[in-house]
Design a protein around this motif. Sequence first.
Motif, PDB file in Angstrom:
ATOM      1  N   HIS A 106       0.764  -1.027  -0.109  1.00 56.19           N
ATOM      2  CA  HIS A 106      -0.130  -0.020  -0.148  1.00 56.19           C
ATOM      3  C   HIS A 106       0.865   1.151  -0.017  1.00 56.19           C
ATOM      4  O   HIS A 106       0.547   2.111  -0.622  1.00 56.19           O
ATOM      5  N   VAL A 107       2.051   1.266   0.748  1.00 46.92           N
ATOM      6  CA  VAL A 107       2.922   2.230   0.828  1.00 46.92           C
ATOM      7  C   VAL A 107       3.420   2.714  -0.608  1.00 46.92           C
ATOM      8  O   VAL A 107       3.739   3.665  -1.103  1.00 46.92           O
ATOM      9  N   LEU A 108       3.617   1.517  -1.596  1.00 46.40           N
ATOM     10  CA  LEU A 108       4.153   1.597  -2.759  1.00 46.40           C
ATOM     11  C   LEU A 108       3.253   2.214  -3.641  1.00 46.40           C
ATOM     12  O   LEU A 108       3.627   3.062  -4.707  1.00 46.40           O
ATOM     13  N   THR A 109       1.910   2.605  -3.555  1.00 50.34           N
ATOM     14  CA  THR A 109       1.105   3.373  -4.018  1.00 50.34           C
ATOM     15  C   THR A 109       1.271   4.772  -4.055  1.00 50.34           C
ATOM     16  O   THR A 109       0.737   5.482  -4.861  1.00 50.34           O
ATOM     17  N   ASP A 112      -1.674   9.439  -0.553  1.00 51.63           N
ATOM     18  CA  ASP A 112      -1.593  10.457   0.189  1.00 51.63           C
ATOM     19  C   ASP A 112      -2.451   9.910   1.598  1.00 51.63           C
ATOM     20  O   ASP A 112      -1.958  10.210   2.569  1.00 51.63           O
ATOM     21  N   ASN A 113      -3.428   9.201   1.608  1.00 47.43           N
ATOM     22  CA  ASN A 113      -4.111   8.490   2.536  1.00 47.43           C
ATOM     23  C   ASN A 113      -3.537   7.505   3.440  1.00 47.43           C
ATOM     24  O   ASN A 113      -3.475   7.243   4.680  1.00 47.43           O
ATOM     25  N   VAL A 114      -2.228   7.011   2.769  1.00 44.68           N
ATOM     26  CA  VAL A 114      -1.626   5.956   3.280  1.00 44.68           C
ATOM     27  C   VAL A 114      -0.191   6.430   3.941  1.00 44.68           C
ATOM     28  O   VAL A 114       0.100   6.199   4.927  1.00 44.68           O
ATOM     29  N   ILE A 115       0.427   7.293   3.354  1.00 43.82           N
ATOM     30  CA  ILE A 115       1.892   7.764   3.523  1.00 43.82           C
ATOM     31  C   ILE A 115       1.864   9.341   4.043  1.00 43.82           C
ATOM     32  O   ILE A 115       2.763   9.615   4.729  1.00 43.82           O
ATOM     33  N   LYS A 116       0.630   9.997   3.934  1.00 43.41           N
ATOM     34  CA  LYS A 116       0.750  11.452   4.418  1.00 43.41           C
ATOM     35  C   LYS A 116      -0.263  11.960   5.334  1.00 43.41           C
ATOM     36  O   LYS A 116      -0.251  12.370   6.463  1.00 43.41           O
ATOM     37  N   ASP A 117      -1.425  11.479   5.184  1.00 38.56           N
ATOM     38  CA  ASP A 117      -2.730  12.033   5.925  1.00 38.56           C
ATOM     39  C   ASP A 117      -3.709  10.908   6.236  1.00 38.56           C
ATOM     40  O   ASP A 117      -4.466  10.516   5.514  1.00 38.56           O
ATOM     41  N   PRO A 118      -3.799  10.556   7.636  1.00 35.34           N
ATOM     42  CA  PRO A 118      -2.798  11.167   8.560  1.00 35.34           C
ATOM     43  C   PRO A 118      -1.585  10.261   8.719  1.00 35.34           C
ATOM     44  O   PRO A 118      -1.789   9.195   8.018  1.00 35.34           O
ATOM     45  N   PRO A 119      -0.557  10.542   9.095  1.00 37.90           N
ATOM     46  CA  PRO A 119       0.745   9.729   9.064  1.00 37.90           C
ATOM     47  C   PRO A 119       0.564   8.638   9.967  1.00 37.90           C
ATOM     48  O   PRO A 119       1.221   8.684  11.309  1.00 37.90           O
ATOM     49  N   THR A 120      -0.252   7.573   9.771  1.00 38.91           N
ATOM     50  CA  THR A 120      -0.717   6.304  10.577  1.00 38.91           C
ATOM     51  C   THR A 120       0.543   5.763  10.866  1.00 38.91           C
ATOM     52  O   THR A 120       1.490   5.474   9.800  1.00 38.91           O
ATOM     53  N   PRO A 121       0.905   5.416  12.198  1.00 36.93           N
ATOM     54  CA  PRO A 121       2.228   4.580  12.249  1.00 36.93           C
ATOM     55  C   PRO A 121       1.945   3.242  11.614  1.00 36.93           C
ATOM     56  O   PRO A 121       0.809   2.873  11.556  1.00 36.93           O
ATOM     57  N   TYR A 122       3.022   2.785  10.852  1.00 40.20           N
ATOM     58  CA  TYR A 122       2.869   1.497  10.028  1.00 40.20           C
ATOM     59  C   TYR A 122       2.423   0.429  10.613  1.00 40.20           C
ATOM     60  O   TYR A 122       1.287  -0.358  10.060  1.00 40.20           O
ATOM     61  N   PRO A 123       2.710  -0.019  11.756  1.00 43.92           N
ATOM     62  CA  PRO A 123       2.067  -1.317  12.724  1.00 43.92           C
ATOM     63  C   PRO A 123       0.378  -0.971  12.698  1.00 43.92           C
ATOM     64  O   PRO A 123      -0.191  -2.041  12.530  1.00 43.92           O
TER      65      PRO A 123
END
Length: 140
Positions: A106-109, A112-123
């Motif tokens: 999902h990060v590879l996509t 913005d909702n995955v990597i920026k907004d909000p910056p949800t911790p990966y786990p």
Amino acid sequence: MPADEELADDDPDDVAQRILSRLVTDRSYDVSDCHLALVAADRSADIPAAIGWKAEAPLPLLCALLRSWEERFATRAIAVLGNTVYVSVARPPRTEAQALHIALEHVLTTADNVIKDPPTPYPAYAESLIDNGLWSFWWD
């Protein structure tokens, strides 16, 4: 979305239909300006490219990921609304290990909702994918 509710029979097309129905009737999703379209595509993963969708998304990579997810998680791209893609998931990850792996995809996509907004911790983001029958991605 709990797996036992929407994903009872695990048929990808039936799951996609039920989840799309929920998108249309649930007031938390703004689909009021949405239009139905029939798209000539062999697979739902090809729809963004087939319609010439323009967003900040890396379109070739996104379509490749969607194809892979169709095979592994029985996903269907069910809606493209503006800069957002909604994906139904008939066989979502069931374990933490599976979820951690797919969260990285999902990060590879670059959504913005995955990597920026909000910056949800990966786990925490990965944990949110366990038994989740609807994935969405948006780009500014």
